[in-house]
Write a protein that holds these residues in place. Structure first.
Motif, PDB file in Angstrom:
ATOM      1  N   ARG A   1    -101.068  20.553 -56.323  1.00 40.36           N
ATOM      2  CA  ARG A   1    -102.219  21.177 -56.989  1.00 40.36           C
ATOM      3  C   ARG A   1    -101.954  21.347 -58.480  1.00 40.36           C
ATOM      4  O   ARG A   1    -102.870  21.243 -59.300  1.00 40.36           O
ATOM      5  CB  ARG A   1    -102.554  22.517 -56.320  1.00 40.36           C
ATOM      6  N   ILE A   2    -100.692  21.607 -58.842  1.00 38.78           N
ATOM      7  CA  ILE A   2    -100.334  21.659 -60.264  1.00 38.78           C
ATOM      8  C   ILE A   2    -100.524  20.285 -60.897  1.00 38.78           C
ATOM      9  O   ILE A   2    -101.110  20.153 -61.980  1.00 38.78           O
ATOM     10  CB  ILE A   2     -98.875  22.123 -60.433  1.00 38.78           C
ATOM     11  N   VAL A   3    -100.050  19.248 -60.219  1.00 41.78           N
ATOM     12  CA  VAL A   3    -100.209  17.877 -60.721  1.00 41.78           C
ATOM     13  C   VAL A   3    -101.682  17.544 -60.886  1.00 41.78           C
ATOM     14  O   VAL A   3    -102.111  16.994 -61.904  1.00 41.78           O
ATOM     15  CB  VAL A   3     -99.525  16.876 -59.762  1.00 41.78           C
ATOM     16  N   ASP A   4    -102.478  17.869 -59.876  1.00 40.66           N
ATOM     17  CA  ASP A   4    -103.903  17.551 -59.900  1.00 40.66           C
ATOM     18  C   ASP A   4    -104.626  18.310 -61.016  1.00 40.66           C
ATOM     19  O   ASP A   4    -105.540  17.777 -61.649  1.00 40.66           O
ATOM     20  CB  ASP A   4    -104.515  17.902 -58.539  1.00 40.66           C
TER      21      ASP A   4
ATOM     22  N   ALA B   1     -98.198  10.291 -62.630  1.00 36.53           N
ATOM     23  CA  ALA B   1     -99.272  11.067 -63.250  1.00 36.53           C
ATOM     24  C   ALA B   1     -99.354  10.675 -64.723  1.00 36.53           C
ATOM     25  O   ALA B   1     -98.341  10.340 -65.342  1.00 36.53           O
ATOM     26  CB  ALA B   1     -99.012  12.565 -63.124  1.00 36.53           C
ATOM     27  N   THR B   2    -100.547  10.689 -65.280  1.00 31.76           N
ATOM     28  CA  THR B   2    -100.737  10.396 -66.700  1.00 31.76           C
ATOM     29  C   THR B   2    -101.375  11.587 -67.395  1.00 31.76           C
ATOM     30  O   THR B   2    -102.119  12.363 -66.787  1.00 31.76           O
ATOM     31  CB  THR B   2    -101.635   9.162 -66.915  1.00 31.76           C
ATOM     32  N   LEU B   3    -101.064  11.724 -68.686  1.00 25.10           N
ATOM     33  CA  LEU B   3    -101.668  12.749 -69.542  1.00 25.10           C
ATOM     34  C   LEU B   3    -102.093  12.098 -70.837  1.00 25.10           C
ATOM     35  O   LEU B   3    -101.467  11.145 -71.299  1.00 25.10           O
ATOM     36  CB  LEU B   3    -100.683  13.884 -69.850  1.00 25.10           C
TER      37      LEU B   3
ATOM     38  N   LEU C   1     -93.447  17.078 -59.254  1.00 26.26           N
ATOM     39  CA  LEU C   1     -93.198  15.793 -58.594  1.00 26.26           C
ATOM     40  C   LEU C   1     -91.778  15.726 -58.039  1.00 26.26           C
ATOM     41  O   LEU C   1     -91.560  15.295 -56.895  1.00 26.26           O
ATOM     42  CB  LEU C   1     -93.425  14.645 -59.580  1.00 26.26           C
ATOM     43  N   VAL C   2     -90.807  16.131 -58.851  1.00 23.70           N
ATOM     44  CA  VAL C   2     -89.418  16.092 -58.386  1.00 23.70           C
ATOM     45  C   VAL C   2     -89.204  17.114 -57.273  1.00 23.70           C
ATOM     46  O   VAL C   2     -88.537  16.827 -56.266  1.00 23.70           O
ATOM     47  CB  VAL C   2     -88.448  16.338 -59.559  1.00 23.70           C
TER      48      VAL C   2
ATOM     49  N   ARG D   1     -95.756  18.794 -74.004  1.00 21.41           N
ATOM     50  CA  ARG D   1     -94.484  19.252 -73.427  1.00 21.41           C
ATOM     51  C   ARG D   1     -94.709  20.160 -72.200  1.00 21.41           C
ATOM     52  O   ARG D   1     -94.140  19.919 -71.140  1.00 21.41           O
ATOM     53  CB  ARG D   1     -93.669  20.000 -74.483  1.00 21.41           C
ATOM     54  N   GLU D   2     -95.520  21.201 -72.370  1.00 24.49           N
ATOM     55  CA  GLU D   2     -95.674  22.164 -71.272  1.00 24.49           C
ATOM     56  C   GLU D   2     -96.326  21.555 -70.036  1.00 24.49           C
ATOM     57  O   GLU D   2     -95.785  21.660 -68.930  1.00 24.49           O
ATOM     58  CB  GLU D   2     -96.477  23.381 -71.762  1.00 24.49           C
ATOM     59  N   PRO D   3     -97.490  20.882 -70.172  1.00 24.92           N
ATOM     60  CA  PRO D   3     -98.085  20.316 -68.957  1.00 24.92           C
ATOM     61  C   PRO D   3     -97.243  19.208 -68.342  1.00 24.92           C
ATOM     62  O   PRO D   3     -97.157  19.089 -67.120  1.00 24.92           O
ATOM     63  CB  PRO D   3     -99.450  19.792 -69.433  1.00 24.92           C
ATOM     64  N   SER D   4     -96.588  18.395 -69.199  1.00 19.41           N
ATOM     65  CA  SER D   4     -95.769  17.305 -68.666  1.00 19.41           C
ATOM     66  C   SER D   4     -94.562  17.832 -67.918  1.00 19.41           C
ATOM     67  O   SER D   4     -94.195  17.309 -66.852  1.00 19.41           O
ATOM     68  CB  SER D   4     -95.312  16.383 -69.807  1.00 19.41           C
ATOM     69  N   ARG D   5     -93.939  18.865 -68.449  1.00 17.11           N
ATOM     70  CA  ARG D   5     -92.776  19.429 -67.768  1.00 17.11           C
ATOM     71  C   ARG D   5     -93.195  20.051 -66.434  1.00 17.11           C
ATOM     72  O   ARG D   5     -92.485  19.927 -65.431  1.00 17.11           O
ATOM     73  CB  ARG D   5     -92.076  20.451 -68.644  1.00 17.11           C
ATOM     74  N   ALA D   6     -94.339  20.722 -66.423  1.00 15.62           N
ATOM     75  CA  ALA D   6     -94.819  21.315 -65.174  1.00 15.62           C
ATOM     76  C   ALA D   6     -95.108  20.238 -64.129  1.00 15.62           C
ATOM     77  O   ALA D   6     -94.775  20.390 -62.942  1.00 15.62           O
ATOM     78  CB  ALA D   6     -96.075  22.142 -65.443  1.00 15.62           C
TER      79      ALA D   6
END
Length: 261
Positions: free
Chosen positions: A229-232, A251-253, A179-180, A169-174
């Motif tokens: 940089r957050i995405v990366d 992006a994938t997790l 991205l948006v 949840r936390e990394p995906s929301r960030a």
């Protein structure tokens, strides 16, 4: 073969031996290869296919209508990529569109491999489009406004609750917020956001109407580029790919849990 690492960006492929586009509704990637088979071409195409697999699409269709391989020397490459695709979790479907009269199609038939070969891209598209769509939640018609960041973040929350992935949840929301936020700031067009289940992981994507690809700036750029940089930093892999009306940044997790359907 050269190593391929994130970001996995397609675009600006003028003069290359291939082009890659994405169907945002089905996450089927299409690659069109052109030119005569050679070692250099095979290195470029293999690297591009690895970038395709990094996105973990539903399927990959390779159009070989303008590809000349008189001695079927590329057969081993297609088989190697197909093995890698089917070994993914969940597997990625792959198909070639090549005339049955070509030496390549003949060699693949003689080998009896489980790599679907269709006479035309249209026939391959029809079959691949009929494949079961992986689980997804998506939103369309989002305005290029900061309020869309929160709306897309709520979509991530709903996905993590639906598929029981609280640790993402936390990394995906960030990542989705970044991205948006980037699309709102730099594209300024209507947006679409989607979350797809990939086994015990997630595939996040944001599409907009601006064909320009994102650039990951170094930290010396000051406050600029913080979103990517957050995405990366938080994603397993990320990249961007052209669509019919702009681009899609994804992006994938992954989690360490075993996938249970």
């Amino acid at each position: 073969m050269a190593e391929v690492g994130p970001p996995y960006l397609f675009g600006g492929d003028a003069g290359r031996c291939y082009t890659v586009t994405c169907d945002v509704d089905t996450t089927v990637l299409e690659m069109a290869v052109r030119g005569r088979f050679s070692l250099r071409l095979s290195v470029d195409v293999y690297a591009a296919l690895r970038k395709c697999l990094a996105e973990h699409p539903a399927a990959i269709i390779v159009d070989l209508a303008r590809f000349d391989d008189p001695y079927a020397g590329s057969a081993a490459m297609w088989l190697a990529v197909n093995r890698a695709a089917t070994a993914m979790y969940p597997p990625v479907r792959m198909a070639l569109a090549v005339s049955p009269a070509t030496p390549l199609a003949g060699r693949l038939r003689r080998l009896g491999v489980r790599l679907p070969v269709f006479p035309t891209t249209a026939q391959a598209q029809e079959v691949m489009a009929g494949a079961p769509v992986k689980e997804r939640l998506r939103l369309g018609g989002l305005p290029p406004d900061p309020s869309s960041v929160c709306v897309a973040g709520d979509l991530v929350d709903a996905a993590c609750d639906t598929w029981h992935l609280p640790e993402l949840r936390e990394p995906s929301r960030a990542i989705m917020s970044a991205l948006v936020g980037n699309a709102v700031e730099h594209a300024g067009t209507e947006l679409g956001a989607a979350v797809w289940r990939r086994g015990t992981g997630l595939h996040l994507s944001v599409r907009d109407g601006d064909p320009r690809l994102p650039r990951l700036l170094d930290r010396q750029a000051g406050g600029r580029g913080r979103g990517l940089r957050i995405v990366d930093g938080k994603s397993t892999a990320w990249g961007a790919i052209p669509t019919a009306d702009g681009k899609m940044v994804w992006a994938t997790l992954r989690t360490r849990r075993q996938w249970i359907t």
